[in-house]
Design an enzyme around this catalytic site. Structure first.
Site, PDB file in Angstrom:
ATOM      1  N   ALA A  37       0.850  -1.187   0.000  1.00 50.86           N
ATOM      2  CA  ALA A  37       0.000   0.000   0.000  1.00 50.86           C
ATOM      3  C   ALA A  37       0.886   1.237   0.000  1.00 50.86           C
ATOM      4  CB  ALA A  37      -0.901  -0.001   1.240  1.00 50.86           C
ATOM      5  N   ASP A  38       0.660   2.116  -0.966  1.00 55.00           N
ATOM      6  CA  ASP A  38       1.433   3.358  -0.998  1.00 55.00           C
ATOM      7  C   ASP A  38       0.741   4.413  -0.135  1.00 55.00           C
ATOM      8  OD1 ASP A  38      -0.750   4.167  -2.509  1.00 55.00           O
ATOM      9  OD2 ASP A  38       0.360   4.230  -4.399  1.00 55.00           O
ATOM     10  N   SER A  39       1.339   5.587  -0.061  1.00 59.87           N
ATOM     11  CA  SER A  39       0.786   6.632   0.807  1.00 59.87           C
ATOM     12  C   SER A  39      -0.607   7.054   0.356  1.00 59.87           C
ATOM     13  CB  SER A  39       1.728   7.834   0.880  1.00 59.87           C
ATOM     14  OG  SER A  39       1.981   8.329  -0.415  1.00 59.87           O
ATOM     15  N   ALA A  41      -2.883   5.108  -0.987  1.00 54.12           N
ATOM     16  CA  ALA A  41      -3.807   4.076  -0.510  1.00 54.12           C
ATOM     17  C   ALA A  41      -4.102   4.259   0.975  1.00 54.12           C
ATOM     18  CB  ALA A  41      -3.231   2.687  -0.776  1.00 54.12           C
ATOM     19  N   LEU A  42      -3.081   4.643   1.745  1.00 54.81           N
ATOM     20  CA  LEU A  42      -3.289   4.850   3.182  1.00 54.81           C
ATOM     21  C   LEU A  42      -4.174   6.066   3.431  1.00 54.81           C
ATOM     22  CD1 LEU A  42       0.208   3.955   4.653  1.00 54.81           C
ATOM     23  CD2 LEU A  42      -1.883   2.588   4.614  1.00 54.81           C
TER      24      LEU A  42
END
Length: 90
Positions: A37-39, A41-42
């Site tokens: 999960a990339d930033s 997605a977070l």
């Protein structure tokens, strides 16, 4: 909300955001390393949780400075549960 309900909510949002199967999400998983999960997605996860949990617990918000500490699914579950768990805000 029970701790299990919090986990299921987070898992279900991750499944939608990352387009993965629910069986791939475990509490010990790292957002970055295990779930990739990339930033962005977070941020999507945080927004989804604030919206959904906010309906049950007025004013629920994940602070930006706290976001850095949420490295695993368990971290996120513990964070949300500590704020809205059984009896807290219900």
């Amino acid at each position: 909300m029970s701790r299990q309900e919090v986990f299921e909510l987070i898992r279900d949002r991750l499944v939608d955001i990352l387009e993965i199967d629910a069986s791939e999400v475990h509490e010990g998983d790292s957002f970055a390393d295990d779930l990739e999960a990339d930033s962005l997605a977070l941020i999507e996860l945080v927004e989804a949780l604030e919206e959904e949990v906010g309906e049950r617990s007025v004013g629920f918000r994940i602070e930006d400075e706290d976001l850095e500490d949420l490295k695993t699914v368990r971290d996120a579950v513990d964070y949300v549960y500590a704020r809205v768990g059984d009896g807290a805000g219900s």
